[in-house]
Design a protein around this motif. Structure first.
Motif, PDB file in Angstrom:
ATOM      1  N   PRO A  78       0.808  -1.225   0.000  1.00  0.00           N
ATOM      2  CA  PRO A  78       0.000   0.000   0.000  1.00  0.00           C
ATOM      3  C   PRO A  78       0.844   1.281   0.000  1.00  0.00           C
ATOM      4  O   PRO A  78       0.704   2.155   0.857  1.00  0.00           O
ATOM      5  N   THR A  79       1.724   1.406  -0.981  1.00  0.00           N
ATOM      6  CA  THR A  79       2.525   2.620  -1.148  1.00  0.00           C
ATOM      7  C   THR A  79       1.660   3.711  -1.772  1.00  0.00           C
ATOM      8  O   THR A  79       0.588   3.431  -2.310  1.00  0.00           O
ATOM      9  N   VAL A  80       2.132   4.937  -1.760  1.00  0.00           N
ATOM     10  CA  VAL A  80       1.374   6.023  -2.375  1.00  0.00           C
ATOM     11  C   VAL A  80       1.162   5.749  -3.865  1.00  0.00           C
ATOM     12  O   VAL A  80       0.107   6.061  -4.419  1.00  0.00           O
ATOM     13  N   GLU A  81       2.137   5.128  -4.520  1.00  0.00           N
ATOM     14  CA  GLU A  81       2.001   4.806  -5.936  1.00  0.00           C
ATOM     15  C   GLU A  81       0.878   3.791  -6.172  1.00  0.00           C
ATOM     16  O   GLU A  81       0.047   3.968  -7.063  1.00  0.00           O
ATOM     17  N   ASN A  82       0.860   2.743  -5.373  1.00  0.00           N
ATOM     18  CA  ASN A  82      -0.160   1.699  -5.539  1.00  0.00           C
ATOM     19  C   ASN A  82      -1.540   2.166  -5.095  1.00  0.00           C
ATOM     20  O   ASN A  82      -2.546   1.757  -5.678  1.00  0.00           O
ATOM     21  N   VAL A  83      -1.605   2.994  -4.079  1.00  0.00           N
ATOM     22  CA  VAL A  83      -2.889   3.558  -3.662  1.00  0.00           C
ATOM     23  C   VAL A  83      -3.438   4.449  -4.776  1.00  0.00           C
ATOM     24  O   VAL A  83      -4.624   4.405  -5.100  1.00  0.00           O
ATOM     25  N   THR A  84      -2.562   5.229  -5.412  1.00  0.00           N
ATOM     26  CA  THR A  84      -2.990   6.085  -6.518  1.00  0.00           C
ATOM     27  C   THR A  84      -3.513   5.244  -7.678  1.00  0.00           C
ATOM     28  O   THR A  84      -4.566   5.549  -8.249  1.00  0.00           O
ATOM     29  N   GLU A  85      -2.811   4.181  -8.018  1.00  0.00           N
ATOM     30  CA  GLU A  85      -3.241   3.290  -9.109  1.00  0.00           C
ATOM     31  C   GLU A  85      -4.600   2.673  -8.781  1.00  0.00           C
ATOM     32  O   GLU A  85      -5.488   2.615  -9.637  1.00  0.00           O
ATOM     33  N   PHE A  86      -4.778   2.207  -7.564  1.00  0.00           N
ATOM     34  CA  PHE A  86      -6.054   1.633  -7.133  1.00  0.00           C
ATOM     35  C   PHE A  86      -7.178   2.663  -7.242  1.00  0.00           C
ATOM     36  O   PHE A  86      -8.246   2.393  -7.792  1.00  0.00           O
ATOM     37  N   LEU A  87      -6.922   3.873  -6.710  1.00  0.00           N
ATOM     38  CA  LEU A  87      -7.954   4.914  -6.740  1.00  0.00           C
ATOM     39  C   LEU A  87      -8.274   5.354  -8.159  1.00  0.00           C
ATOM     40  O   LEU A  87      -9.433   5.608  -8.484  1.00  0.00           O
ATOM     41  N   PHE A  88      -7.260   5.425  -9.019  1.00  0.00           N
ATOM     42  CA  PHE A  88      -7.520   5.798 -10.408  1.00  0.00           C
ATOM     43  C   PHE A  88      -8.516   4.819 -11.038  1.00  0.00           C
ATOM     44  O   PHE A  88      -9.510   5.232 -11.638  1.00  0.00           O
ATOM     45  N   GLY A  89      -8.253   3.532 -10.906  1.00  0.00           N
ATOM     46  CA  GLY A  89      -9.150   2.529 -11.489  1.00  0.00           C
ATOM     47  C   GLY A  89     -10.559   2.613 -10.934  1.00  0.00           C
ATOM     48  O   GLY A  89     -11.540   2.579 -11.677  1.00  0.00           O
ATOM     49  N   LYS A  90     -10.654   2.750  -9.640  1.00  0.00           N
ATOM     50  CA  LYS A  90     -11.967   2.798  -8.991  1.00  0.00           C
ATOM     51  C   LYS A  90     -12.726   4.065  -9.358  1.00  0.00           C
ATOM     52  O   LYS A  90     -13.902   4.018  -9.734  1.00  0.00           O
ATOM     53  N   LEU A  91     -12.074   5.222  -9.257  1.00  0.00           N
ATOM     54  CA  LEU A  91     -12.753   6.491  -9.510  1.00  0.00           C
ATOM     55  C   LEU A  91     -13.064   6.681 -10.990  1.00  0.00           C
ATOM     56  O   LEU A  91     -14.132   7.194 -11.339  1.00  0.00           O
ATOM     57  N   ASP A  92     -12.171   6.271 -11.864  1.00  0.00           N
ATOM     58  CA  ASP A  92     -12.443   6.393 -13.289  1.00  0.00           C
ATOM     59  C   ASP A  92     -13.689   5.592 -13.659  1.00  0.00           C
ATOM     60  O   ASP A  92     -14.542   6.062 -14.407  1.00  0.00           O
ATOM     61  N   ARG A  93     -13.812   4.389 -13.110  1.00  0.00           N
ATOM     62  CA  ARG A  93     -14.972   3.544 -13.396  1.00  0.00           C
ATOM     63  C   ARG A  93     -16.280   4.195 -12.937  1.00  0.00           C
ATOM     64  O   ARG A  93     -17.227   4.312 -13.697  1.00  0.00           O
ATOM     65  N   VAL A  94     -16.315   4.679 -11.687  1.00  0.00           N
ATOM     66  CA  VAL A  94     -17.572   5.260 -11.196  1.00  0.00           C
ATOM     67  C   VAL A  94     -17.885   6.593 -11.871  1.00  0.00           C
ATOM     68  O   VAL A  94     -19.051   6.914 -12.091  1.00  0.00           O
ATOM     69  N   LEU A  95     -16.868   7.362 -12.224  1.00  0.00           N
ATOM     70  CA  LEU A  95     -17.115   8.622 -12.925  1.00  0.00           C
ATOM     71  C   LEU A  95     -17.661   8.363 -14.326  1.00  0.00           C
ATOM     72  O   LEU A  95     -18.607   9.026 -14.763  1.00  0.00           O
ATOM     73  N   ARG A  96     -17.097   7.389 -15.038  1.00  0.00           N
ATOM     74  CA  ARG A  96     -17.593   7.066 -16.382  1.00  0.00           C
ATOM     75  C   ARG A  96     -19.043   6.596 -16.331  1.00  0.00           C
ATOM     76  O   ARG A  96     -19.826   6.886 -17.233  1.00  0.00           O
ATOM     77  N   GLU A  97     -19.388   5.865 -15.286  1.00  0.00           N
ATOM     78  CA  GLU A  97     -20.782   5.418 -15.126  1.00  0.00           C
ATOM     79  C   GLU A  97     -21.729   6.596 -14.909  1.00  0.00           C
ATOM     80  O   GLU A  97     -22.937   6.453 -15.056  1.00  0.00           O
TER      81      GLU A  97
END
Length: 122
Positions: A78-97
């Motif tokens: 759970p580094t800042v890099e991996n947290v950012t990657e996780f959040l990007f995937g999650k937020l991009d999906r819900v925003l596109r919806e």
């Protein structure tokens, strides 16, 4: 000249983590993570409340949690890099919806450093 319109929304989440090293785990510690999302919508004007509500629902999964205990970080450090990657995937999906596209995410675990992911195409 082509204009691109975007919105920028900041959110904050308190969550803790411990970095895993080859020799074991570091100490558990808490951050106030700052998440800055820049997004594109098809409309020139949106209700900020609606977009913020969507973002906060997605971020609530992390709020007050020990990130190492979440399934998403069971094997991913759970580094800042991996947290950012996780959040990007999650937020991009819900925003596109909901009719928006994530252009950039910036995640900070301290006031002096951030990790960013930019999208170059829409």
């Amino acid at each position: 000249m082509t204009k691109r319109y975007s919105y920028k929304i900041k959110s904050y989440v308190n969550a803790s983590h411990a970095i895993r090293w080859a020799t074991g785990s570091g100490q558990k510690h808490t951050h106030t993570w700052e998440i800055v999302c820049e997004l594109h919508t098809t409309d020139k004007m949106v209700a900020f409340y609606d977009i913020e509500k969507i973002l906060h629902q997605a971020l609530d999964q992390l709020s007050g949690k020990f990130l190492n205990d979440l399934p998403e970080f069971a094997t991913v450090n759970p580094t800042v890099e991996n947290v950012t990657e996780f959040l990007f995937g999650k937020l991009d999906r819900v925003l596109r919806e909901n009719g928006a596209k994530l252009l950039r995410i910036e995640v900070s675990d301290s006031p002096t450093r951030s990790y960013c992911i930019d999208v170059t195409d829409l």
